[in-house]
Design a protein around this motif. Structure first.
Motif, PDB file in Angstrom:
ATOM      1  N   LEU A 139       1.563  -2.783 -11.547  1.00  0.00           N
ATOM      2  CA  LEU A 139       1.454  -2.419 -10.124  1.00  0.00           C
ATOM      3  C   LEU A 139       2.451  -3.219  -9.303  1.00  0.00           C
ATOM      4  N   ARG A 140       2.543  -4.522  -9.603  1.00  0.00           N
ATOM      5  CA  ARG A 140       3.417  -5.389  -8.806  1.00  0.00           C
ATOM      6  C   ARG A 140       4.886  -5.061  -9.055  1.00  0.00           C
ATOM      7  N   GLU A 141       5.248  -4.931 -10.343  1.00  0.00           N
ATOM      8  CA  GLU A 141       6.677  -4.772 -10.683  1.00  0.00           C
ATOM      9  C   GLU A 141       7.223  -3.422 -10.234  1.00  0.00           C
ATOM     10  N   VAL A 199       9.528 -13.711   0.503  1.00  0.00           N
ATOM     11  CA  VAL A 199       8.904 -12.387   0.481  1.00  0.00           C
ATOM     12  C   VAL A 199       9.973 -11.320   0.637  1.00  0.00           C
ATOM     13  N   HIS A 200       9.644 -10.134   0.099  1.00  0.00           N
ATOM     14  CA  HIS A 200      10.485  -8.952   0.316  1.00  0.00           C
ATOM     15  C   HIS A 200       9.858  -8.226   1.487  1.00  0.00           C
ATOM     16  N   PHE A 201      10.433  -8.422   2.650  1.00  0.00           N
ATOM     17  CA  PHE A 201       9.897  -7.849   3.887  1.00  0.00           C
ATOM     18  C   PHE A 201      10.666  -6.554   4.124  1.00  0.00           C
ATOM     19  N   ASN A 202      10.170  -5.469   3.549  1.00  0.00           N
ATOM     20  CA  ASN A 202      10.982  -4.239   3.401  1.00  0.00           C
ATOM     21  C   ASN A 202      10.381  -3.065   4.165  1.00  0.00           C
ATOM     22  N   PRO A 203      10.521  -3.013   5.505  1.00  0.00           N
ATOM     23  CA  PRO A 203       9.970  -1.852   6.230  1.00  0.00           C
ATOM     24  C   PRO A 203      10.497  -0.541   5.659  1.00  0.00           C
ATOM     25  N   ILE A 244       6.700  -1.848  -7.497  1.00  0.00           N
ATOM     26  CA  ILE A 244       6.856  -1.670  -6.033  1.00  0.00           C
ATOM     27  C   ILE A 244       8.323  -1.433  -5.695  1.00  0.00           C
ATOM     28  N   SER A 245       9.214  -2.126  -6.411  1.00  0.00           N
ATOM     29  CA  SER A 245      10.639  -1.993  -6.108  1.00  0.00           C
ATOM     30  C   SER A 245      11.091  -0.551  -6.288  1.00  0.00           C
ATOM     31  N   ASP A 246      10.843  -0.005  -7.460  1.00  0.00           N
ATOM     32  CA  ASP A 246      11.317   1.369  -7.695  1.00  0.00           C
ATOM     33  C   ASP A 246      10.593   2.387  -6.818  1.00  0.00           C
ATOM     34  N   ALA A 247       9.359   2.090  -6.443  1.00  0.00           N
ATOM     35  CA  ALA A 247       8.634   3.028  -5.559  1.00  0.00           C
ATOM     36  C   ALA A 247       9.374   3.185  -4.236  1.00  0.00           C
ATOM     37  N   GLN A 248       9.963   2.086  -3.762  1.00  0.00           N
ATOM     38  CA  GLN A 248      10.730   2.162  -2.507  1.00  0.00           C
ATOM     39  C   GLN A 248      11.970   3.058  -2.697  1.00  0.00           C
ATOM     40  N   THR A 249      12.614   2.882  -3.848  1.00  0.00           N
ATOM     41  CA  THR A 249      13.814   3.701  -4.120  1.00  0.00           C
ATOM     42  C   THR A 249      13.414   5.175  -4.138  1.00  0.00           C
ATOM     43  N   SER A 292      22.640  -5.241  -9.404  1.00  0.00           N
ATOM     44  CA  SER A 292      22.742  -5.913  -8.097  1.00  0.00           C
ATOM     45  C   SER A 292      22.251  -4.978  -6.991  1.00  0.00           C
ATOM     46  N   LEU A 293      21.489  -5.565  -6.061  1.00  0.00           N
ATOM     47  CA  LEU A 293      20.984  -4.769  -4.931  1.00  0.00           C
ATOM     48  C   LEU A 293      21.832  -4.995  -3.694  1.00  0.00           C
ATOM     49  N   MET A 294      22.925  -5.790  -3.849  1.00  0.00           N
ATOM     50  CA  MET A 294      23.715  -6.195  -2.685  1.00  0.00           C
ATOM     51  C   MET A 294      25.147  -5.668  -2.743  1.00  0.00           C
ATOM     52  N   ALA A 345      17.092 -14.830  -0.338  1.00  0.00           N
ATOM     53  CA  ALA A 345      16.359 -15.813  -1.159  1.00  0.00           C
ATOM     54  C   ALA A 345      16.759 -15.724  -2.623  1.00  0.00           C
ATOM     55  N   GLU A 346      16.937 -14.505  -3.129  1.00  0.00           N
ATOM     56  CA  GLU A 346      17.219 -14.423  -4.567  1.00  0.00           C
ATOM     57  C   GLU A 346      18.243 -13.361  -4.951  1.00  0.00           C
ATOM     58  N   HIS A 347      18.483 -12.334  -4.132  1.00  0.00           N
ATOM     59  CA  HIS A 347      19.361 -11.241  -4.547  1.00  0.00           C
ATOM     60  C   HIS A 347      20.841 -11.537  -4.311  1.00  0.00           C
ATOM     61  N   GLY A 348      21.129 -12.623  -3.603  1.00  0.00           N
ATOM     62  CA  GLY A 348      22.531 -12.950  -3.352  1.00  0.00           C
ATOM     63  C   GLY A 348      23.067 -12.213  -2.142  1.00  0.00           C
ATOM     64  N   ILE A 385       5.499  -5.182   2.353  1.00  0.00           N
ATOM     65  CA  ILE A 385       5.757  -6.624   2.338  1.00  0.00           C
ATOM     66  C   ILE A 385       5.138  -7.165   1.065  1.00  0.00           C
ATOM     67  N   TYR A 386       5.952  -7.794   0.230  1.00  0.00           N
ATOM     68  CA  TYR A 386       5.417  -8.231  -1.060  1.00  0.00           C
ATOM     69  C   TYR A 386       6.342  -9.279  -1.649  1.00  0.00           C
ATOM     70  N   GLY A 387       5.866  -9.904  -2.727  1.00  0.00           N
ATOM     71  CA  GLY A 387       6.736 -10.769  -3.512  1.00  0.00           C
ATOM     72  C   GLY A 387       6.292 -12.208  -3.570  1.00  0.00           C
ATOM     73  N   HIS A 388       7.261 -13.017  -3.881  1.00  0.00           N
ATOM     74  CA  HIS A 388       7.092 -14.365  -4.397  1.00  0.00           C
ATOM     75  C   HIS A 388       6.690 -15.377  -3.325  1.00  0.00           C
ATOM     76  N   MET A 389       5.506 -15.182  -2.765  1.00  0.00           N
ATOM     77  CA  MET A 389       5.084 -16.030  -1.634  1.00  0.00           C
ATOM     78  C   MET A 389       5.015 -17.500  -2.053  1.00  0.00           C
ATOM     79  N   ILE A 422      14.284  -0.911   4.244  1.00  0.00           N
ATOM     80  CA  ILE A 422      15.162  -1.898   4.877  1.00  0.00           C
ATOM     81  C   ILE A 422      14.875  -3.214   4.164  1.00  0.00           C
ATOM     82  N   LYS A 423      15.759  -3.600   3.262  1.00  0.00           N
ATOM     83  CA  LYS A 423      15.447  -4.740   2.383  1.00  0.00           C
ATOM     84  C   LYS A 423      15.776  -6.065   3.052  1.00  0.00           C
ATOM     85  N   CYS A 424      14.731  -6.843   3.248  1.00  0.00           N
ATOM     86  CA  CYS A 424      14.911  -8.207   3.764  1.00  0.00           C
ATOM     87  C   CYS A 424      14.326  -9.160   2.712  1.00  0.00           C
TER      88      CYS A 424
HETATM   89  C1  S2G Z   1      11.066  -7.783  -6.613  1.00  0.00           C
HETATM   90  C2  S2G Z   1      13.006  -6.256  -6.241  1.00  0.00           C
HETATM   91  C3  S2G Z   1      14.003  -5.809  -5.262  1.00  0.00           C
HETATM   92  C4  S2G Z   1      13.437  -5.093  -4.058  1.00  0.00           C
HETATM   93  O1  S2G Z   1      10.457  -6.777  -6.981  1.00  0.00           O
HETATM   94  O2  S2G Z   1      10.686  -8.939  -6.742  1.00  0.00           O
HETATM   95  O3  S2G Z   1      13.227  -8.667  -6.077  1.00  0.00           O
HETATM   96  O4  S2G Z   1      13.549  -5.598  -2.954  1.00  0.00           O
HETATM   97  C5  S2G Z   1      12.367  -7.573  -5.881  1.00  0.00           C
HETATM   98  O5  S2G Z   1      12.904  -4.025  -4.253  1.00  0.00           O
END
Ligand code: S2G
Ligand code: FAD
Ligand code: ZN
Length: 476
Positions: A332-334, A389-393, A336-341, A76-78, A429-432, A380-384, A347-349
């Motif tokens: 490359l797409r998948e 979208v993950h609007f994550n400055p 992106i999440s861990d690259a932010q970590t 969980s990210l929340m 949208a999806e993380h709860g 800014i990336y994700g399920h457009m 700032i996860k939106c």
């Molecule tokens: C994704 C992962 C979580 C995040 O990669 O689709 O749901 O915001 C995100 O890094």
């Protein structure tokens, strides 16, 4: 409430002493969340191996007023999957309940225990020449029970829907220890309220999911993908419309990736190269899959891209020429999440708006953030395709992560959420919700919605023992 020693003894007697962890060295992986933002304390981590053991544990906790945090893969990210610091709750983790119980290839269903990881579920489906389509970056750790409890989404929602669309039945232990079961695998069953829906997306606050029946899909034989440089987010939306019109149900994924997101993942991911030259401001990863011929699918991709170029939507494109190319694009797409970590956290939106508003949202939010924190990297990336979208400055490379987050997290997420709300969107949208967004619900959910959610909670869990403090904001 009993003393903790009595709780530990009673629960060890149910699950066995080796399945009731109390040593900090054994429990710390369960009491800290994935992002290391929430660190809690637990009386014990309890690892039942059967639904009956879950029921006995919950019955005991219900009779003795002991709080329970249900836990799956703890991705969980929340902050929803770990206890707070009070140290008065147990963690009940489903990882020992990890059996696939049945695969019915005529009914196209898979029945499995909640502790099966998503990747194991997908592998089991594949071995039966089927597809279980939920696809999220945490699939190696997250469990089916957690996917259901969070109504997980991911990169294939555009084609197959989110977890709510993929569940036909569940088994859950209610807060008083009773076992609710609807593991019938029926696509049609109109015999009263659709009770399973209460538990899907309930984030462990209404019941502990112990098993489920999931839909299986035909396994695609053909797949193709392209990274496409689009002129703008608005052009991306138009391109999606073209793709749907020309390629119909084969359109499987449509993932936006900003240049800062691509640069970030290439910075942190070993031997990663950008798929397109010139660092285009906006790219989209488009994927088509089908059970038909590979050639037909590839020519359909070429047709869509050619029309996109003709219509001035596309500046450049890299089409996968093999399955390994498709896999390299997805890596490359998948990542992106861990690259932010690894960059210290963004700032996860995780927001969604109607697809017709998403370009306007991105433009407006982009301008607002650049005004508030001009040096931010705009990840800014994700399920457009789903309007999500993950609007994550993210901090500028030269700034300390903590300093940036301290200075901007609240103001930027409030600004982004406010804009989303003004566009009839969702602040998650999806993380709860978990803990991270719980109190924001007071701003964005009506009093009727919040009141109704609390009525349901009180009806099932009047003692508020299941995952207390998560999802539901306290009402004055
Ligand atoms: C994704 C992962 C979580 C995040 O990669 O689709 O749901 O915001 C995100 O890094
Ligand atoms: P946990 O984190 O253990 O728990 C999550 C919530 O569910 C908690 O409230 C917990 O109490 C409850 N819960 C867990 N198991 C049960 C159960 N058996 N019964 C009742 N309640 C339960 N999410 C997406 O939707 N889309 C993505 O694309 C996505 N990508 C991700 C990428 C990465 C790298 C990471 C780390 C996370 C990502 N997530 C994504 C978020 C997360 O993986 C999902 O929310 C996932 O469904 C959580 O599953 P879990 O088993 O880890 O649950
Ligand atoms: Zn996502």
């Amino acid at each position: 409430m009993p003393n903790h020693q009595r709780t530990i003894e009673a629960l060890s007697a149910i699950v066995g002493p080796t399945a009731c962890l109390t040593e900090p060295s054994d429990t710390q992986g369960y009491t800290t969340d994935y992002r290391k933002m929430y660190r809690g304390l637990a009386i014990a981590v309890v690892l039942p191996s059967t639904t009956d053991e879950v029921s006995q544990v919950v019955t005991w906790c219900h009779a003795n007023g002991v709080k329970i945090v249900p836990q799956g893969g703890n991705t969980s990210l929340m902050g929803g999957s770990v206890p707070d610091g009070a140290g008065d709750a147990i963690i009940l983790n489903l990882r020992r309940m990890a059996r696939v119980l049945a695969i019915d290839t005529l009914n196209d269903t898979m029945t499995l225990q909640a502790g099966v990881t998503l990747s194991s579920a997908r592998t089991s489906a594949d071995q039966a020449e089927r597809l279980f389509p939920l696809r999220i970056g945490s699939e190696g750790s997250c469990q089916i029970g957690g996917n259901i409890a969070t109504n997980a989404g991911g990169t294939a929602v555009l084609r197959y829907g989110n977890m709510r669309d993929l569940v036909l039945g569940i088994e859950a232990v209610l807060p008083d220890g009773q076992i609710y079961s609807s593991l019938r695998g029926l696509r049609k069953d109109n015999t009263g309220y659709d009770l399973k829906q209460l538990f899907i997306g309930s984030e462990g606050t209404l019941g502990i999911i112990t098993a489920a029946v999931l839909k299986l899909m035909p396994r695609p034989q053909a797949a193709t993908a392209a990274f496409v440089a689009v002129r703008s987010p608005a052009a991306a939306v138009e391109l999606l419309g073209l793709a749907k019109k020309m390629a119909g149900p084969t359109v499987t994924a449509f993932e936006l990736v900003s240049s800062d997101a691509m640069n970030l993942v290439c910075e942190y991911l070993s031997n990663a190269t950008p798929p397109l030259q010139g660092q285009p401001a906006w790219m989209v990863l488009v994927e088509f899959t089908s059970t038909g011929s590979q050639d037909l699918l590839e020519s359909s991709m070429v047709q869509v891209l050619e029309l996109g170029i003709e219509n001035g939507l596309i500046n450049d494109a890299a089409i996968a020429s093999s399955l390994s190319d498709v896999q390299a694009f997805w890596r490359l797409r998948e990542e992106i999440s861990d690259a932010q970590t690894r960059a210290g956290g963004s700032i996860k939106c995780d927001v969604s708006v109607p697809l017709s508003s998403i370009a306007n949202f991105i433009d407006e939010a982009y301008k607002a953030v650049k005004t508030m924190a001009p040096e931010s990297r705009m990840v800014i990336y994700g399920h457009m395709g789903d309007g999500n979208v993950h609007f994550n400055p993210l901090r500028p490379a030269q700034q300390d992560a903590k300093e940036y987050l301290m200075a901007h997290y609240e103001s930027i997420s409030n600004t982004v959420d406010g804009l989303v709300h003004s566009l009839n969107g969702s602040i998650s949208a999806e993380h709860g919700i978990g803990v991270a967004k719980r109190d924001d619900l007071l701003k964005y959910k009506s009093s009727v919605e919040l009141g109704l959610m609390w009525q349901v909670k009180k009806a099932l869990d009047p003692q508020n023992l299941l995952n207390p403090g998560k999802l539901l904001p306290s009402l004055a």
